[in-house]
Design a protein around this motif. Structure first.
Motif, PDB file in Angstrom:
ATOM      1  N   GLY A   1       0.561  18.534 -20.430  1.00 14.34           N
ATOM      2  CA  GLY A   1       0.835  19.782 -20.082  1.00 14.34           C
ATOM      3  C   GLY A   1      -0.268  21.162 -20.871  1.00 14.34           C
ATOM      4  O   GLY A   1      -0.443  22.152 -20.502  1.00 14.34           O
ATOM      5  N   GLU A   2      -1.584  20.632 -20.482  1.00 17.89           N
ATOM      6  CA  GLU A   2      -2.654  21.163 -20.812  1.00 17.89           C
ATOM      7  C   GLU A   2      -2.992  22.173 -19.372  1.00 17.89           C
ATOM      8  O   GLU A   2      -2.300  21.940 -18.236  1.00 17.89           O
ATOM      9  N   PRO A   3      -3.805  22.774 -19.239  1.00 13.07           N
ATOM     10  CA  PRO A   3      -4.541  23.717 -18.605  1.00 13.07           C
ATOM     11  C   PRO A   3      -5.284  22.750 -17.094  1.00 13.07           C
ATOM     12  O   PRO A   3      -5.496  21.907 -17.685  1.00 13.07           O
ATOM     13  N   VAL A   4      -5.196  22.831 -15.614  1.00 17.05           N
ATOM     14  CA  VAL A   4      -5.753  21.921 -15.175  1.00 17.05           C
ATOM     15  C   VAL A   4      -6.799  22.357 -14.349  1.00 17.05           C
ATOM     16  O   VAL A   4      -6.579  23.759 -13.519  1.00 17.05           O
ATOM     17  N   VAL A   5      -7.562  21.745 -13.786  1.00 17.07           N
ATOM     18  CA  VAL A   5      -8.625  22.249 -12.980  1.00 17.07           C
ATOM     19  C   VAL A   5      -8.797  20.806 -11.985  1.00 17.07           C
ATOM     20  O   VAL A   5      -8.946  19.890 -12.066  1.00 17.07           O
ATOM     21  N   LEU A   6      -8.792  21.376 -10.433  1.00 14.85           N
ATOM     22  CA  LEU A   6      -8.301  20.317  -9.369  1.00 14.85           C
ATOM     23  C   LEU A   6     -10.045  20.885  -8.660  1.00 14.85           C
ATOM     24  O   LEU A   6     -10.210  22.198  -8.486  1.00 14.85           O
ATOM     25  N   MET A   7     -10.683  19.709  -8.010  1.00 17.47           N
ATOM     26  CA  MET A   7     -11.899  20.149  -7.755  1.00 17.47           C
ATOM     27  C   MET A   7     -11.969  18.900  -6.646  1.00 17.47           C
ATOM     28  O   MET A   7     -12.061  17.893  -6.059  1.00 17.47           O
ATOM     29  N   ALA A   8     -12.082  20.383  -5.233  1.00 21.10           N
ATOM     30  CA  ALA A   8     -12.051  19.361  -3.686  1.00 21.10           C
ATOM     31  C   ALA A   8     -12.813  19.748  -3.139  1.00 21.10           C
ATOM     32  O   ALA A   8     -14.093  20.420  -3.442  1.00 21.10           O
ATOM     33  N   CYS A   9     -13.581  18.493  -2.785  1.00 23.27           N
ATOM     34  CA  CYS A   9     -14.339  18.538  -1.303  1.00 23.27           C
ATOM     35  C   CYS A   9     -14.312  17.477  -0.294  1.00 23.27           C
ATOM     36  O   CYS A   9     -13.942  16.924  -0.260  1.00 23.27           O
ATOM     37  N   GLY A  10     -14.163  18.681   1.146  1.00 23.88           N
ATOM     38  CA  GLY A  10     -13.593  18.579   2.078  1.00 23.88           C
ATOM     39  C   GLY A  10     -12.144  18.037   2.036  1.00 23.88           C
ATOM     40  O   GLY A  10     -10.744  18.442   1.495  1.00 23.88           O
ATOM     41  N   ILE A  11     -12.129  16.890   2.664  1.00 24.12           N
ATOM     42  CA  ILE A  11     -10.579  15.792   3.432  1.00 24.12           C
ATOM     43  C   ILE A  11     -10.649  15.782   1.221  1.00 24.12           C
ATOM     44  O   ILE A  11      -9.262  15.265   0.806  1.00 24.12           O
ATOM     45  N   GLY A  12     -11.108  15.699   0.254  1.00 27.02           N
ATOM     46  CA  GLY A  12     -10.387  15.459  -1.393  1.00 27.02           C
ATOM     47  C   GLY A  12      -9.420  16.013  -1.447  1.00 27.02           C
ATOM     48  O   GLY A  12      -9.392  16.189  -2.190  1.00 27.02           O
ATOM     49  N   ILE A  13      -9.662  17.343  -0.613  1.00 27.20           N
ATOM     50  CA  ILE A  13      -8.287  18.229  -1.023  1.00 27.20           C
ATOM     51  C   ILE A  13      -6.455  17.267  -0.769  1.00 27.20           C
ATOM     52  O   ILE A  13      -6.123  18.416  -1.768  1.00 27.20           O
ATOM     53  N   THR A  14      -7.159  16.685   0.160  1.00 33.07           N
ATOM     54  CA  THR A  14      -5.439  15.937   0.155  1.00 33.07           C
ATOM     55  C   THR A  14      -4.517  15.709  -0.759  1.00 33.07           C
ATOM     56  O   THR A  14      -4.008  15.763  -1.049  1.00 33.07           O
ATOM     57  N   PRO A  15      -5.469  14.663  -1.908  1.00 31.43           N
ATOM     58  CA  PRO A  15      -4.583  13.975  -2.614  1.00 31.43           C
ATOM     59  C   PRO A  15      -3.820  15.146  -4.060  1.00 31.43           C
ATOM     60  O   PRO A  15      -3.550  15.023  -4.996  1.00 31.43           O
ATOM     61  N   LEU A  16      -5.433  16.688  -3.802  1.00 34.16           N
ATOM     62  CA  LEU A  16      -5.370  17.065  -5.027  1.00 34.16           C
ATOM     63  C   LEU A  16      -3.797  18.378  -4.284  1.00 34.16           C
ATOM     64  O   LEU A  16      -3.782  18.568  -5.408  1.00 34.16           O
ATOM     65  N   LEU A  17      -3.540  18.266  -3.017  1.00 36.15           N
ATOM     66  CA  LEU A  17      -3.126  19.551  -2.947  1.00 36.15           C
ATOM     67  C   LEU A  17      -1.356  18.746  -2.982  1.00 36.15           C
ATOM     68  O   LEU A  17      -0.745  19.267  -3.538  1.00 36.15           O
ATOM     69  N   SER A  18      -1.272  16.674  -3.133  1.00 42.36           N
ATOM     70  CA  SER A  18      -0.214  16.473  -3.962  1.00 42.36           C
ATOM     71  C   SER A  18       0.140  16.705  -5.196  1.00 42.36           C
ATOM     72  O   SER A  18       1.170  16.771  -4.966  1.00 42.36           O
ATOM     73  N   LEU A  19      -0.809  16.613  -6.015  1.00 49.08           N
ATOM     74  CA  LEU A  19      -0.849  17.209  -7.211  1.00 49.08           C
ATOM     75  C   LEU A  19      -0.552  18.127  -7.557  1.00 49.08           C
ATOM     76  O   LEU A  19       0.441  18.431  -8.534  1.00 49.08           O
ATOM     77  N   LEU A  20      -0.557  18.723  -7.016  1.00 49.34           N
ATOM     78  CA  LEU A  20      -0.193  20.920  -7.357  1.00 49.34           C
ATOM     79  C   LEU A  20       1.500  20.373  -7.098  1.00 49.34           C
ATOM     80  O   LEU A  20       1.764  21.543  -7.895  1.00 49.34           O
ATOM     81  N   GLY A  21       1.834  20.040  -6.115  1.00 51.42           N
ATOM     82  CA  GLY A  21       3.295  20.160  -6.249  1.00 51.42           C
ATOM     83  C   GLY A  21       3.840  19.325  -7.457  1.00 51.42           C
ATOM     84  O   GLY A  21       5.078  19.558  -7.306  1.00 51.42           O
ATOM     85  N   GLU A  22       3.497  17.990  -7.754  1.00 48.28           N
ATOM     86  CA  GLU A  22       4.367  17.603  -9.244  1.00 48.28           C
ATOM     87  C   GLU A  22       3.758  17.936 -11.123  1.00 48.28           C
ATOM     88  O   GLU A  22       4.625  17.673 -11.310  1.00 48.28           O
ATOM     89  N   LEU A  23       2.205  18.437 -10.677  1.00 51.33           N
ATOM     90  CA  LEU A  23       2.273  18.419 -12.057  1.00 51.33           C
ATOM     91  C   LEU A  23       3.277  19.915 -12.870  1.00 51.33           C
ATOM     92  O   LEU A  23       3.163  20.665 -11.960  1.00 51.33           O
TER      93      LEU A  23
END
Length: 455
Positions: free
Chosen positions: A325-347
């Motif tokens: 439940g703490e603040p979250v920072v997601l760092m993506a480079c290029g196609i690395g956005i894909t798993p982080l985009l899915s995390l944005l919808g779950e966390l």
């Protein structure tokens, strides 16, 4: 547009990482004990020292080779405990160590048998006349090929598909080594304890491969029967594939994980390619997004709806399993956005508590704009796009921020960074520098989670 926000799937509790390290060390200790019990220590202090060393290095090489197989056998509890990145690093380390121990074993055993005679004549005599040695030599050559193509410089020159095919010869090397150990290995057959240990380890490695690399995927594919639902172009060289199937709600997958995919659309289907989910998994649909970077990925844009899909997985631990439940920072480079985009919808972060730092070479390379706008408007996610060539090889920043330190820049774009949980996904070098910046900015190392796009 609407983005589905799914509740987290509860997975079994992770195993403690220290258990794996302890088990590996214990196995080497057992091997040493079996060698000592079979007279190895007394041989070492006698005139047969070279042969004794050869026996011990051969045992260590075999033990590490089988551990290497177990590390990448896709055992679910091991995957959850360590994650693919760490397992891959250990796999490479044990592989190279096992290889050089094998070389030392060949040199010392041959030298001990030669006893002053011609080394190469003795080596040929051992290979040609001793039971199982011809097979062992063939296995050694297979392992030489695997190791040679696993060196970083060699991997960069190979397509993923070629490298993966060559890497499978490691299994052939392991199998061909077994007969000479059974027929001529005194430390393998010398005592009942030795026979029990080595047969148990060989059977565990073979059983794990059969159960988790073959058996479990077969069962899951029969149960879920995935097919391509639709294919969507997301941008230049970027394609999303939507997949449907039976009882997908029962598939134990979380946002941030990846699968090995085989599309049954023609030649090349036998090679699995690893692609992450690019949307939060929910009841009846999965989505992956693929960048055109090779034979397997380039085919994706040409897939037709209805194409059957085989999968292996899920794999990876870039998930919200430990998120509290703490603040979250997601760092993506290029196609690395894909798993982080899915995390944005779950966390389950609070409005305004999530920051996505998105590195790309150009503005045109920033994908999923409408989805990111949805998260920005509906869930208060701060989107920080950073474009342009890299500042320098040891930095995750673009050139326009070259004068700002890596950690200081991260504090500026994510003021809550020190209190945040951080998720990083991208190319290996970039992810390493981003991780170092997060830790330097005050994030505890155990709150920084990475997934590397490397093989």
């Amino acid at each position: 547009m609407t983005v589905t926000v799914a509740p987290a799937v509860q997975l079994p509790r992770r195993a403690t990482p220290g258990v794996g390290t302890t088990a590996a060390a214990l196995s080497l200790l057992i091997v040493t004990g079996l060698w000592v019990g079979n007279g190895g220590l007394s041989d070492l202090t006698s005139g047969d020292a070279i042969t004794a060393i050869g026996r011990l290095t051969g045992l260590y090489a075999s033990d590490l080779l089988l551990i290497q197989v177990l590390l990448m056998a896709r055992i679910p509890v091991v995957e959850r405990a360590f994650g693919q990145d760490r397992l891959a690093r250990w796999h490479r380390w044990t592989g190279f160590t096992s290889f050089w121990l094998m070389v030392l074993h060949i040199v010392t055993i041959t030298g001990g048998y030669a006893a002053g005679a011609n080394f190469f004549v003795t080596l040929w005599d051992l290979i040609w006349t001793y039971p199982g040695m011809l097979l062992a030599a063939a296995g050694a050559l297979a392992l030489v090929m695997v190791v040679a193509t696993s060196i970083r410089a060699a991997r960069r020159k190979l397509r993923y598909e070629s490298w993966h095919l060559l890497h499978l010869y490691a299994y052939l090397g392991v199998g061909l080594a077994l007969p000479h150990q059974i027929w001529t290995g005194a430390d393998f057959t010398g005592t009942a304890w030795a026979r029990a240990y080595w047969w148990a380890l060989y059977l565990a490695a073979a059983g794990a491969v059969l159960a988790y690399r073959i058996g479990l995927p077969v069962l899951r594919n029969r149960k879920h029967r995935l097919t391509v639902s639709r294919v969507v172009a997301e941008g230049p060289g970027l394609t999303s594939v939507y997949l449907t199937g039976d009882r997908l709600a029962e598939l134990p997958v979380r946002a941030g994980q990846f699968f090995g995919w085989r599309f049954l659309d023609g030649p090349g289907w036998t090679r699995a390619n690893p692609f992450s989910l690019s949307a939060t998994p929910h009841g009846d649909t999965l989505r992956i997004t693929v960048k055109d970077s090779g034979d397997g990925s380039s085919r994706v844009a040409r897939l037709e709806p209805g194409t059957r899909v085989l999968f292996e997985g899920p794999y990876g631990k870039l998930t919200g399993e430990s998120y509290a439940g703490e603040p979250v920072v997601l760092m993506a480079c290029g196609i690395g956005i894909t798993p982080l985009l899915s995390l944005l919808g779950e966390l389950p972060y609070r409005d305004g508590d999530a920051t996505l730092v998105y590195r790309a070479r150009t503005e045109a390379d920033l994908a999923f704009r409408s989805e990111l706008e949805w998260f920005e408007a509906r869930r208060g996610v701060r989107i920080v796009p950073l474009t342009g060539p890299r500042a320098r090889s040891a930095s995750w920043l673009p050139g326009e921020l070259a004068g700002t330190g890596d950690a200081e820049a991260l504090r500026q774009v994510a003021p809550q960074i020190a209190e945040s949980r951080v998720y990083i996904c991208g190319p290996e070098e970039w992810a390493a520098t981003a991780r170092a910046a997060a830790i330097a900015a005050g994030v505890p190392a155990d709150r920084v989670h990475t997934e590397l796009f490397a093989w």
